[in-house]
Every structure is written in C-alpha cells, then in structure tokens.
Enzyme design. Structure first.
Site, short mmCIF file in Angstrom:
data_model
loop_
_atom_site.label_atom_id
_atom_site.label_comp_id
_atom_site.label_asym_id
_atom_site.label_seq_id
_atom_site.Cartn_x
_atom_site.Cartn_y
_atom_site.Cartn_z
N TRP A 140 1.09 -1.45 0.31
CA TRP A 140 -0.08 -0.49 0.23
C TRP A 140 1.52 1.12 -0.17
CZ3 TRP A 140 -1.79 2.72 4.81
CH2 TRP A 140 -2.30 3.35 4.53
N ASP A 156 0.44 -4.56 9.62
CA ASP A 156 -0.96 -3.73 9.59
C ASP A 156 -2.26 -4.86 9.63
OD1 ASP A 156 -2.08 -1.11 9.11
OD2 ASP A 156 -1.46 -1.29 6.62
N LYS A 207 -13.09 -0.60 7.35
CA LYS A 207 -13.89 -1.91 6.20
C LYS A 207 -14.53 -2.95 7.14
CE LYS A 207 -10.47 -0.39 4.10
NZ LYS A 207 -9.43 0.55 4.60
#
Length: 397
Positions: free
Chosen positions: A130, A211, A246
């Site tokens: 990311w 993460d 999310k």
C-alpha cells in the site's frame, strides 16, 4: 512567500476517484478505491452499527475529550479481537494499546515511536505494498526499502528470496507485514510460511510491524490474526496497527488502534506512556463517536455475533465475485489459467493486467483501476460483473 513550496500532484488512487466521478458514462465502474460496496454498489451501514447509533441518539451524551489513549473499553476490545481475551500477554498486561485515527494514524504513531527510540533502524515494506506505508514511514524520518514479495510469474510469493533478504537485515530494522488480505496483491502467506518467517525475525532481532485492516475478510476473525498471535507467542516485540474502517464500514469515523506487545508489564507501561505523549503532540485525543460505536458493538455479545455474521456476508460476496470473474474469463479466454482470482484473498486482486490494458479499460469501457493492475473486487456486483469480465477479456486478447 510560498513560491518555493513544491507542487503535490495528489494521491493516485484518490485522483482516480475524482476522474471516475467526472466521467459522464452511465456504464462506468469504480474498481480503484479500497472501499467495500454492497451488491447494489452502495456503502453499507451495518445493522449492528444502526442498533448502537439508535441507542446513542436516544440518550445524548456530552462530547468531552477522550483520554489521549482512548477509553479502556475500546482498547480492551482491540486487544480481545487481535490477541484473544485469554492470551497470556493480555492477562499479564504486556500489551500497550491506544485508540488511533484509523489504521493510518496507528502506523504514524508507531513510526514516530520507533524512530524516537530506535533511531538507527531502517524500515522495509513488501514489494509491492500500500503506497501510504512508504509515505508514512518516510514522513516519520525513516529510510524505507523494499523486500521481495510478489512473484508475477507464479502470481504467488517470492518466499525464498523474502527469507534470504530478511537474513541480511540489522537488529531492530522494521518490517511492515500484512497478516492477511495483502494490499495490493491479495496474495497471502500460509501458516507454515509465517512460522518460518517469524522464526527468522526472532533470530535476527527484527521489529515486525503488522498492519491489519481487513480482519474477517480472508477466512474468519480468528484465522486472520494467526500471524499476530504467533508473533506474540514467540515473544516478539510486535507492533500491530488495526482498523475498523472496513469491517465495521466506519471509514469516515477514523477508528483504529495501535497495539505493542512487550516483554513485561513494566515495559508496556513505559511504551503506553510514550504513545500517549506522541498522540498529545500530534492531535491530543481521538474522536468520541466512533469510539462509542466500536465499544457498543464489540463489548455486547449479541451485537458482536451479529457483526461477525455481517462481516462474513461481505467476505462471501467478494468470494462470489471472484468466482464469477474467473468463470467468465476462463470461457472467454481459453487456454489461460485464471485460478489466481479465487486463490487471492480479501478486497484486492492483482489482475495481471498491464498499465496499457488498464488504460484501455478506462478509455474504452469506463472501468477505473489502479495502473499496476490492482482491482478492488468489492466494486463488482451482479449488475456489472459480466460487463467487467467481458471488458477484461477484450483487453486480454
């Protein structure tokens, strides 16, 4: 006065969203931004969240400042979800946890802490990762390198190269790791690979920074944190940034957490104190509404079970879209193996499309994706899946 300030071209993914919004074509499809949309293409509000918010609205509360580290109930919920309520490290008070401004805030607070107390450390991210991982750690003053990860030839992991690279690193170097639903590839390590990798990390005295933004979207709540719990079991000083954006669909509330597993309760107190100090000098305290929603869902047995069910419905819908895409492409482009779509996990997929093919999709079919071929599978639904699959087949011919 400000003519010397450098121009910021914008975030490529958010910039893609702007182009999508400006596109007048009715058939347009957004597969770029990492957000879960339901079968109707809408951002869902989970039923468990509605229940908590109705209760909050019925009894309005003062909006005072929260503690710098967040409330005890919120922090306990983060620890229970990540490590398990019966984890010895939790029971012994060896985990320092703060509420953060989403996963990004957790990464930054953790990066600032490590930079302050381990100034010689370098940071390494997977290739690819990311994009904000690099920006956040460079912004904290780190030199950021890349370790081998994705193998386009096998659409898998360069595991041997990854292990060999880790063995070259110095003590206290930082590794940004994805416990599940690797972003952007969707390609995850197996449990056996995690065991081997964490052993090397322990041997080399590296700092794992995990993460996890998609817990529940790969297999289930427990399985998705295998790497996190195994690292704690091995006694590693693991940092974990987590997010409810999310899996609770609370993107704009900016609710996340940073947890640091420590060798002792005394060290955990020292770490927590410095994490609080870092929060104080950046933003002082976290937001209260998102805190109350997370607390209400996570610390209520019935709502927690309902939440798990809702997350698994999202997971299963994504899986169904992967299967449908594989099915159509296999029929349209015979002789090519598209099995990787169902082997990958989570919201993202590395499609194998080239930047030129991605550009064709945008120009000819109004399908928007990141130039490296990363697709947000959650942008697919029953109304657009055949259109997208046929467009993919067209550019792949």
């Amino acid at each position: 006065m400000f003519q010397h300030v450098e121009f910021y071209p914008g975030d490529p993914i958010l910039g893609l969203m702007e182009k999508y919004n400006q596109d007048p074509r009715s058939e347009k499809v957004n597969l770029g931004v990492g957000v879960y949309y339901d079968g109707e293409g809408r951002l869902p509000v989970l039923e468990c969240v509605k229940t908590v918010e109705r209760a909050l609205a019925e009894t309005p509360r003062p909006r005072g400042y929260l503690p710098m580290e967040g409330t005890p109930a919120y922090r306990a919920a983060c620890q229970k979800l990540l490590f398990g309520a019966d984890n010895p490290a939790v029971k012994e008070g060896r985990i320092a946890t703060i509420q953060s401004l989403g996963g990004s805030g957790a990464l930054r607070v953790g990066a600032d802490f490590i930079r302050e107390w381990f100034p010689q450390a370098k940071c390494y991210v997977s290739n690819p990762t990311w994009g904000n991982h690099v920006s956040i750690f460079e912004g904290a003053g780190f030199e950021v390198g890349k370790y081998p990860y994705y193998d386009p030839a096998t659409i898998g992991v360069k595991f041997q190269e990854m292990k060999d690279f880790f063995r070259t690193l110095n003590e206290n170097d930082v590794l940004i790791l994805h416990p599940c639903c690797h972003n952007p590839t969707g390609v995850d390590l197996t449990r056996e690979q995690w065991d081997e990798l964490l052993g090397i990390i322990k041997e080399k005295k590296l700092i794992p920074f995990m993460d996890i933004a998609y817990q529940g979207f790969a297999d289930d709540m427990e399985s998705d944190v295998y790497a996190v719990r195994r690292a704690v079991e091995l006694g590693l000083p693991v940092f974990v940034s987590s997010s409810f954006s999310k899996n609770l669909s609370l993107y704009g509330e900016r609710v996340g957490g940073l947890s640091v597993a420590c060798p002792s309760a005394e060290e955990a107190k020292l770490v927590l104190g410095q994490l609080k100090f870092t929060v104080r000098r950046i933003y002082s305290s976290p937001p209260s509404h998102g805190n109350a929603v997370v607390d209400g869902v996570m610390n209520n047995e019935d709502l927690f079970k309902q939440w798990e069910g809702e997350v698994y419905e999202m997971r299963d819908r994504i899986r169904a879209m992967r299967s449908r895409l594989q099915e159509v492409l296999s029929a349209k482009v015979p002789g090519r193996d598209f099995g990787y779509f169902t082997k990958q996990r989570g919201m993202f997929s590395f499609t194998g499309l080239s930047p030129e093919q991605v550009e064709r999709l945008q120009k000819e079919f109004a399908i928007y994706m990141v130039s490296n071929g990363r697709m947000c599978v959650a942008g697919l639904n029953e109304k657009n899946i055949d259109y997208v699959a046929n467009a993919f087949a067209e550019v792949l011919k």
